[in-house]
Design an enzyme around this catalytic site. Sequence first.
Site, short mmCIF file in Angstrom:
data_model
loop_
_atom_site.label_atom_id
_atom_site.label_comp_id
_atom_site.label_asym_id
_atom_site.label_seq_id
_atom_site.Cartn_x
_atom_site.Cartn_y
_atom_site.Cartn_z
N SER A 58 1.79 -1.33 59.74
CA SER A 58 2.08 -0.60 58.50
C SER A 58 2.51 -1.59 57.43
O SER A 58 3.11 -2.62 57.75
CB SER A 58 3.21 0.40 58.74
OG SER A 58 3.65 0.97 57.52
N TYR A 71 11.17 3.11 61.76
CA TYR A 71 9.72 2.93 61.67
C TYR A 71 9.38 1.53 61.17
O TYR A 71 8.58 0.82 61.79
CB TYR A 71 9.14 4.00 60.73
CG TYR A 71 7.65 3.90 60.54
CD1 TYR A 71 6.78 4.36 61.52
CD2 TYR A 71 7.12 3.35 59.38
CE1 TYR A 71 5.41 4.27 61.34
CE2 TYR A 71 5.74 3.27 59.20
CZ TYR A 71 4.89 3.73 60.19
OH TYR A 71 3.54 3.64 60.02
#
Length: 183
Positions: A58, A71
């Site tokens: 990501s 995350y």
Amino acid sequence: DFGVSVAGVLCHALVTETTDAEWSHVFDVNAAGVFRLSRALARRMLPRRRGSIVTVSSNAAGVPRHAMAAYAASKAAATMFTRCLGLELAPHGIRCNIVAPGSTLTPMQTGMWAGENGAARVIEGSLETYKAGIPLRKLATPEDVADAVLFLLSDRAGHITMTDLYVDGGATLHPGAHQGYFR
């Protein structure tokens, strides 16, 4: 000859509200899952002295995100793990790369939206949460991410290893240069 780690889960919570169980779950899927799959792939590829491994991480791995510490940290761990693995496997002809998507039109993305203008708010960015918008003025599609993965797996990327390919429409900006993108 190739393998891709795509699994990921999100914990959208402030650090002070993130439970130990949530933190562990996010790291187990996003970081430990990458480790386990990549290790298994590497063990099969080493005797063949060829292969390509791609981790879908990501852009949050390199840019702090509000209420996304678990995350972002887990994706940063997966990214650095993949680069280290690439260094170990390069002498054996095995390439390891990372695709780092930004906001992509998936259930994970839409699950964070409140109301029907979620896409527009993501594209615009948020001064309140220090998030730059998307200069290309659109969300990525799963196909955009898949195309980047396929490129890195292909022979056309035969001399590319240990790199992060950001597929985020320009949302990852150089620090200090993002102020002009807020509205």
